[in-house]
Design an enzyme around this catalytic site. Structure first.
Site, PDB file in Angstrom:
ATOM      1  N   GLU A  47      -6.858  -3.544  13.948  1.00 32.38           N
ATOM      2  CA  GLU A  47      -7.236  -4.769  13.252  1.00 32.38           C
ATOM      3  C   GLU A  47      -6.672  -5.993  13.968  1.00 32.38           C
ATOM      4  O   GLU A  47      -7.182  -7.109  13.810  1.00 32.38           O
ATOM      5  CB  GLU A  47      -6.725  -4.750  11.813  1.00 32.38           C
ATOM      6  CG  GLU A  47      -5.211  -4.724  11.699  1.00 32.38           C
ATOM      7  CD  GLU A  47      -4.704  -4.891  10.275  1.00 32.38           C
ATOM      8  OE1 GLU A  47      -5.363  -5.594   9.480  1.00 32.38           O
ATOM      9  OE2 GLU A  47      -3.661  -4.301   9.956  1.00 32.38           O
TER      10      GLU A  47
ATOM     11  N   VAL B 180       3.279   1.912   7.167  1.00 35.86           N
ATOM     12  CA  VAL B 180       2.625   2.827   8.101  1.00 35.86           C
ATOM     13  C   VAL B 180       2.600   2.266   9.520  1.00 35.86           C
ATOM     14  O   VAL B 180       2.406   3.011  10.481  1.00 35.86           O
ATOM     15  CB  VAL B 180       1.166   3.129   7.666  1.00 35.86           C
ATOM     16  CG1 VAL B 180       1.139   3.859   6.344  1.00 35.86           C
ATOM     17  CG2 VAL B 180       0.330   1.857   7.601  1.00 35.86           C
ATOM     18  N   ASP B 181       2.776   0.945   9.658  1.00 31.93           N
ATOM     19  CA  ASP B 181       2.593   0.308  10.970  1.00 31.93           C
ATOM     20  C   ASP B 181       3.638   0.706  12.009  1.00 31.93           C
ATOM     21  O   ASP B 181       3.444   0.481  13.195  1.00 31.93           O
ATOM     22  CB  ASP B 181       2.596  -1.218  10.823  1.00 31.93           C
ATOM     23  CG  ASP B 181       1.399  -1.723  10.024  1.00 31.93           C
ATOM     24  OD1 ASP B 181       0.326  -1.110  10.144  1.00 31.93           O
ATOM     25  OD2 ASP B 181       1.548  -2.710   9.283  1.00 31.93           O
TER      26      ASP B 181
ATOM     27  N   GLY C 293       0.834  -1.199   0.000  1.00 34.54           N
ATOM     28  CA  GLY C 293       0.000   0.000   0.000  1.00 34.54           C
ATOM     29  C   GLY C 293       0.867   1.245   0.000  1.00 34.54           C
ATOM     30  O   GLY C 293       1.771   1.378   0.821  1.00 34.54           O
TER      31      GLY C 293
ATOM     32  N   MET D 163      -5.491   0.019  10.835  1.00 33.36           N
ATOM     33  CA  MET D 163      -4.464  -0.980  10.561  1.00 33.36           C
ATOM     34  C   MET D 163      -3.527  -1.146  11.753  1.00 33.36           C
ATOM     35  O   MET D 163      -3.497  -0.328  12.663  1.00 33.36           O
ATOM     36  CB  MET D 163      -3.685  -0.586   9.307  1.00 33.36           C
ATOM     37  CG  MET D 163      -4.508  -0.612   8.030  1.00 33.36           C
ATOM     38  SD  MET D 163      -3.575  -0.051   6.591  1.00 33.36           S
ATOM     39  CE  MET D 163      -2.441  -1.434   6.387  1.00 33.36           C
TER      40      MET D 163
ATOM     41  N   ARG E 146      -1.529  -4.951  12.588  1.00 36.86           N
ATOM     42  CA  ARG E 146      -1.837  -6.342  12.917  1.00 36.86           C
ATOM     43  C   ARG E 146      -1.261  -6.753  14.263  1.00 36.86           C
ATOM     44  O   ARG E 146      -1.894  -7.457  15.033  1.00 36.86           O
ATOM     45  CB  ARG E 146      -1.320  -7.263  11.805  1.00 36.86           C
ATOM     46  CG  ARG E 146      -1.856  -8.675  11.863  1.00 36.86           C
ATOM     47  CD  ARG E 146      -1.404  -9.497  10.669  1.00 36.86           C
ATOM     48  NE  ARG E 146      -1.827  -8.904   9.418  1.00 36.86           N
ATOM     49  CZ  ARG E 146      -1.007  -8.323   8.536  1.00 36.86           C
ATOM     50  NH1 ARG E 146       0.289  -8.240   8.789  1.00 36.86           N
ATOM     51  NH2 ARG E 146      -1.463  -7.813   7.416  1.00 36.86           N
TER      52      ARG E 146
END
Length: 270
Positions: free
Chosen positions: A247, A143-144, A13, A190, A192
Site C-alpha cells: 500500500e 502486522v507491519d 486491527g 498492508m 505503509r
C-alpha cells in the site's frame, strides 16, 4: 509499595495473536499479586476507559485466560480511536485519569500498533503533568513488523503466512484462466512504509519463476516504464503476471501510487 490495579486494552486491527499478548499480561500480573491487584480490560479498547466500561479479568478462571492463546480476533473488543493532543482535547485525557483514579489503576497496558504506542506515550505524559503516578506500557501487536525499539511484532508471523497462501491461491486461479481471461493480477497488501508483508509473498514461490513475478516495495521508488515492460515480458513468457503491491508503493517524489487525495482519521494518506 501499595498494590495498584492494571488496565489493559486492545487497539487497531486485531491479529491472530493479540489475545496471546492479553494472556501474557494477565497471567504475569497474577504471578505478581503483591504488586498488581485486579486487571481490568477495556471493552472496545480505550473507549472502555472513557466510558468506564471495564471487564474484571480476575473473575475469569486460569483455564479461561490460558485459552486466550488459542482464541482468534480480539477477546475484549478493539477500536480505531486516536486521542488528539493534550492541548486539543484536555477533557478527554482528564476523563481517563478520573476513571483510573476511581479504580485505583497504576498500570496501563495498551496492546496495538504505532498509533497505540503514541497514545500510550501521551497518557504517560499527561499522568506526569497531573501528578497521578501511572506506568504506561505499550504491548506491540502490529502486522507491519516496523515498530521501532521493539524486539518483535507478534502479528507479523500470522500475516506473512496469510499473504503467502493468498498469493499462491490467486496465482493458481489466474494461471488456470489466463488463456481466455485475466492475465494480470494485482494483490495490494498492508505496509505503509515497510515492505515486510509484501516481501512475505515471495514465500509462495516454490521455484524460480513462480508467482509473485513482481513485488512493489515502499522502500523502492516506482518506475512506471520499467514496471510496464516487466509486466509485458512476463505475460509473453508465462501467459500471466502476478504482482504484489505494498500500500506504500510510491513514485520517486514520494507520492503514493494509490493516493486518493484524502486522509483518514489518523492523518494517513488514503
Amino acid at each position: 509499595m501499595a498494590i495498584k490495579n492494571a488496565f489493559y486494552a486492545q487497539s487497531g486491527g486485531v491479529t491472530a495473536v493479540i489475545n496471546a499478548s492479553a494472556c501474557g499480561v494477565i497471567e504475569t500480573a497474577r504471578q505478581h499479586s503483591d504488586k498488581i491487584g485486579t486487571v481490568y480490560a477495556g471493552n472496545s479498547g480505550i473507549i472502555g476507559a472513557l466510558r468506564e466500561d471495564l471487564i474484571d479479568t480476575n473473575a475469569e478462571s486460569s483455564e479461561a485466560i490460558a485459552a486466550l492463546k488459542h482464541t482468534p480476533s480480539g477477546a475484549f473488543g478493539s477500536c480505531r480511536y486516536k486521542l488528539k493532543s493534550l492541548e486539543d482535547n484536555k477533557a478527554e485525557y482528564e476523563r481517563l485519569i478520573e476513571v483510573f483514579k476511581a479504580h485505583n489503576i497504576g498500570y496501563f497496558f495498551y496492546n496495538g500498533g504505532g498509533d497505540s504506542a503514541d497514545t500510550c506515550l501521551k497518557i504517560s505524559q499527561l499522568s506526569e503533568k497531573m501528578g497521578y503516578p501511572l506506568q504506561a506500557i505499550h504491548v506491540p501487536k502490529t502486522v507491519d513488523n516496523d515498530l521501532p525499539f521493539t524486539d518483535n511484532c507478534p502479528g507479523f508471523g500470522s500475516v506473512a503466512k496469510y499473504i503467502a497462501v493468498s498469493t499462491k491461491e490467486a496465482a493458481m486461479d489466474v494461471a488456470s484462466m489466463c488463456e481466455t481471461s485475466t492475465k494480470v493480477f494485482v494483490l495490494e497488501v498492508m505496509g505503509r512504509h515497510a515492505g515486510w508483508i509484501a516481501g512475505a509473498s515471495a514465500l509462495a514461490a516454490q521455484e524460480e519463476g513462480d508467482a509473485p513475478h513482481i513485488i512493489l516495495f515502499p522502500e523502492v521508488a516506482f518506475d512506471k516504464e520499467k514496471f510496464m515492460a516487466k509486466v509485458k515480458a512476463t505475460v509473453e513468457e508465462k501467459g500471466f503476471c502476478v504482482i504484489v503491491a505494498s500500500e506504500g508503493a510510491a513514485y520517486a517524489d514520494g507520492k503514493f501510487l494509490a493516493d486518493a487525495g484524502s486522509v483518514d482519521a489518523f492523518g494517513h494518506t488514503q
